[in-house]
Design a protein around this motif. Sequence first.
Motif, mmCIF file in Angstrom:
data_model
loop_
_atom_site.group_PDB
_atom_site.id
_atom_site.type_symbol
_atom_site.label_atom_id
_atom_site.label_comp_id
_atom_site.label_asym_id
_atom_site.label_seq_id
_atom_site.Cartn_x
_atom_site.Cartn_y
_atom_site.Cartn_z
ATOM 1 N N ARG A 6 0.900 -0.962 0.131
ATOM 2 C CA ARG A 6 -0.030 -0.009 -0.067
ATOM 3 C C ARG A 6 0.824 1.368 0.053
ATOM 4 N NH1 ARG A 6 -4.781 1.143 4.184
ATOM 5 N NH2 ARG A 6 -5.807 2.915 3.526
ATOM 6 N N GLY A 224 -2.494 -6.242 -1.006
ATOM 7 C CA GLY A 224 -3.763 -5.712 -0.618
ATOM 8 C C GLY A 224 -5.029 -6.060 -1.599
ATOM 9 N N ASP A 244 -3.066 -10.558 9.723
ATOM 10 C CA ASP A 244 -3.626 -9.629 8.983
ATOM 11 C C ASP A 244 -5.112 -9.108 9.307
ATOM 12 O OD1 ASP A 244 -4.973 -7.817 6.594
ATOM 13 O OD2 ASP A 244 -2.857 -8.153 5.651
ATOM 14 N N ARG A 246 -7.453 -7.783 8.144
ATOM 15 C CA ARG A 246 -8.447 -7.927 6.970
ATOM 16 C C ARG A 246 -9.183 -9.258 6.868
ATOM 17 N NH1 ARG A 246 -4.967 -5.179 2.390
ATOM 18 N NH2 ARG A 246 -3.185 -6.503 3.764
ATOM 19 N N ASP A 306 -5.048 -1.044 7.740
ATOM 20 C CA ASP A 306 -5.753 -1.469 6.369
ATOM 21 C C ASP A 306 -7.146 -1.429 6.267
ATOM 22 O OD1 ASP A 306 -3.137 -2.151 5.417
ATOM 23 O OD2 ASP A 306 -3.213 -3.967 6.596
#
Length: 329
Positions: A6, A224, A244, A246, A306
């Motif tokens: 990112r 990502g 992570d 996410r 994130d």
Amino acid sequence: MLRGGRPWAWRAVSFSVCGALVAVSGCGLTSGSPMVDDVQPGTLGQGQPLKGAHLTVTSKEFTEQLILGAMMGIAFEAAGAEVLDRTGIQGSIGAREAVKSGEATGMYEYTGTAWITYQGNSKPIPNPDAQWRAVRAADLRNGLTWLAPSALNNTYALAMNEANHKKYGTGTLSEVAALAKKDPGAVTLCVESEFANRADGLPGMEKTYGMSLPAKNITQMDTGIIYTQAAKGSCTYGEVFTTDGRIKSMHLVVMADDKKFFPNYNAAPEINSKALKEHPAIAEVLAPLTRKLDNTVAQTLNAKVDVDGQDPHDVALDWMKREGLVKAG
């Protein structure tokens, strides 16, 4: 491990890392930003044992590394040091070489990355502490000293969305391998380029689990994007990292590594040995911080960056204050 991808628009730091670092001696960090956090000792840095020291912290470019790099720098600041921030180096090699050469004082590195990628071993050591000890012994010869590791284990995994999980019913990598044999078109992967070519990545995983996926079933992309594509179901399985944030926010289901192929990637301070000899208090300053790091902490803080879009340095500083590691100046 290359993790992230990112672009951080707010970071006014530039680096020069030569190509693939074939001629490491000619490569170096060309700029950085002084850390100016107004912090005082909390549970770490009592007595400011690093007062007068000029230290440099570095990291790789992905979210977790940016957070860990900021944490190390903030800890040094609280202990009285003047700190130069040179975090965010692209790839897995550049930051390590900066520490090795003495251009940087230290970073948080992963034991599995050192054992497999840097030290050339083909098989991980299943016991996390034994692997750290082996990595530490080998790297002492390279002018690097590994301090005690954290419980944070950011290893590789494959994950799928809930719809595909219900459709195919896989929960382990062995079941993914079985599905690939039964229905070859069902197993499509989204992976990053480094994972696609590393011995501790896709090639080794395929060998261990008896997979032989056709090239057309494998798409390489930035990390990502992998999470987004896996969540959409554009690929059945996406390469993810177990810390992570996410994974939870995108409701992904992680496949168990039932044959324990992937190494332990415990984060630990990797310090230039000469710098540590000059400033031995570095070890005691970082110890309370390292002890607090685990997968739950990492997932929570990574998600703030994130998912919520917060600045990694701010996330690190706020957490360290909440935990009492440092105090506002």
